[in-house]
Write a protein that holds these residues in place. Structure first.
Motif, short mmCIF file in Angstrom:
data_model
loop_
_atom_site.label_atom_id
_atom_site.label_comp_id
_atom_site.label_asym_id
_atom_site.label_seq_id
_atom_site.Cartn_x
_atom_site.Cartn_y
_atom_site.Cartn_z
N PRO A 5 0.82 -1.21 0.00
CA PRO A 5 0.00 0.00 0.00
C PRO A 5 0.86 1.27 0.00
CG PRO A 5 -0.11 -1.07 2.15
CD PRO A 5 0.72 -1.95 1.27
N LEU A 6 0.26 2.33 -0.54
CA LEU A 6 0.97 3.59 -0.73
C LEU A 6 0.53 4.62 0.30
CD1 LEU A 6 0.50 3.83 -4.61
CD2 LEU A 6 2.35 2.72 -3.35
N PRO A 7 1.43 5.53 0.64
CA PRO A 7 1.02 6.63 1.52
C PRO A 7 0.10 7.59 0.77
CG PRO A 7 3.35 6.85 0.90
CD PRO A 7 2.84 5.58 0.28
N PRO A 8 -0.69 8.35 1.50
CA PRO A 8 -0.76 8.43 2.96
C PRO A 8 -1.46 7.20 3.54
CG PRO A 8 -2.39 9.91 2.00
CD PRO A 8 -1.60 9.32 0.85
N PHE A 9 -0.95 6.75 4.68
CA PHE A 9 -1.44 5.52 5.28
C PHE A 9 -2.67 5.75 6.15
CE2 PHE A 9 3.16 4.72 4.67
CZ PHE A 9 3.05 3.69 3.76
N THR A 10 -3.54 4.76 6.14
CA THR A 10 -4.62 4.64 7.11
C THR A 10 -4.16 3.57 8.10
OG1 THR A 10 -5.72 2.85 5.90
CG2 THR A 10 -6.34 5.14 5.31
N LEU A 11 -4.91 3.36 9.15
CA LEU A 11 -4.54 2.28 10.07
C LEU A 11 -4.48 0.95 9.33
CD1 LEU A 11 -3.85 1.11 12.82
CD2 LEU A 11 -6.31 1.02 13.31
N GLU A 12 -5.49 0.70 8.50
CA GLU A 12 -5.54 -0.58 7.77
C GLU A 12 -4.33 -0.74 6.83
OE1 GLU A 12 -8.39 -3.02 4.61
OE2 GLU A 12 -9.04 -1.06 5.34
N THR A 13 -4.00 0.29 6.07
CA THR A 13 -2.88 0.15 5.13
C THR A 13 -1.54 0.15 5.85
OG1 THR A 13 -2.83 2.54 4.62
CG2 THR A 13 -4.19 1.10 3.20
N ALA A 14 -1.42 0.85 6.96
CA ALA A 14 -0.18 0.82 7.74
C ALA A 14 0.05 -0.58 8.30
CB ALA A 14 -0.22 1.86 8.85
N ARG A 83 4.78 7.99 7.05
CA ARG A 83 5.66 7.43 8.08
C ARG A 83 4.93 6.39 8.92
NH1 ARG A 83 8.76 12.93 10.01
NH2 ARG A 83 9.90 13.16 8.04
N ILE A 84 5.70 5.38 9.31
CA ILE A 84 5.19 4.32 10.19
C ILE A 84 6.27 4.04 11.24
CG2 ILE A 84 4.50 1.90 10.38
CD1 ILE A 84 3.50 2.06 7.48
N ALA A 85 5.84 3.87 12.48
CA ALA A 85 6.73 3.44 13.55
C ALA A 85 6.27 2.06 14.00
CB ALA A 85 6.68 4.41 14.73
N VAL A 86 7.24 1.16 14.18
CA VAL A 86 6.93 -0.20 14.62
C VAL A 86 7.80 -0.57 15.81
CG1 VAL A 86 6.26 -0.98 12.32
CG2 VAL A 86 8.59 -1.33 13.08
N ARG A 87 7.32 -1.54 16.55
CA ARG A 87 8.16 -2.21 17.53
C ARG A 87 8.27 -3.64 17.07
NH1 ARG A 87 6.26 -4.61 22.12
NH2 ARG A 87 4.10 -5.24 22.05
#
Length: 154
Positions: A5-14, A83-87
């Motif tokens: 999926p492409l930005p801008p992200f939604t919760l689902e696409t992130a 942008r996405i942040a993950v743990r």
């Protein structure tokens, strides 16, 4: 080259983007994984700085030659725009059979085509006993019904 999926992200696409990254890394295929990054992608991985796909491929080949039976779980932490942040946490053993679990956070930035142009990773690891392992699926993609990091209390 577009990598949905492409930005801008939604919760689902992130969440989809995070799972795609996890699946790629669990393949342990440096060439496949490097294709998710821009040709001039910039990384900070612990104290190592890497720039460009060839350097990313070389980094990952070195990593997975040392980190045997590598299994990874990523979980979304936050997202906005491109942008996405993950743990994340991963487990592996070395060539002497010593097991480790690494924990960390990553900050990702994507271009308009959905390729990651920047990755900043902070990682800590510690030795574990083989009996303390939590990631037991067969090598490759984590099964959909396997517990998440939150479910595992990590």
């Amino acid at each position: 080259m577009s990598r949905p999926p492409l930005p801008p992200f939604t919760l689902e696409t992130a969440v989809q983007k995070v799972r795609a990254a996890e699946d790629g890394w669990n393949s342990r295929d440096p060439v496949r994984v490097a294709q998710a990054y821009t040709v001039d992608s910039r990384w900070r991985n612990r104290a190592e700085f890497v720039t460009g796909r060839p350097a990313i491929e070389a980094f990952l080949a070195r990593k997975w030659a040392k980190e045997l039976d590598y299994r990874l779980i990523k979980e979304i932490w936050a997202y906005t725009g491109n942008r996405i942040a993950v743990r994340f946490a991963y487990e592996y053993h070395d060539d002497s059979g010593n097991w480790f679990r690494a924990h960390g956070n990553e900050n990702w930035e994507f271009d308009a085509d959905g390729l990651m142009q920047a990755r900043h990773a902070s990682i800590n690891e510690h030795p574990i006993k083989e009996t303390e392992r939590k990631f037991h699926w067969p090598l490759g993609r984590r099964p959909d019904d396997h517990p998440s990091l939150s479910d595992l209390g990590l």
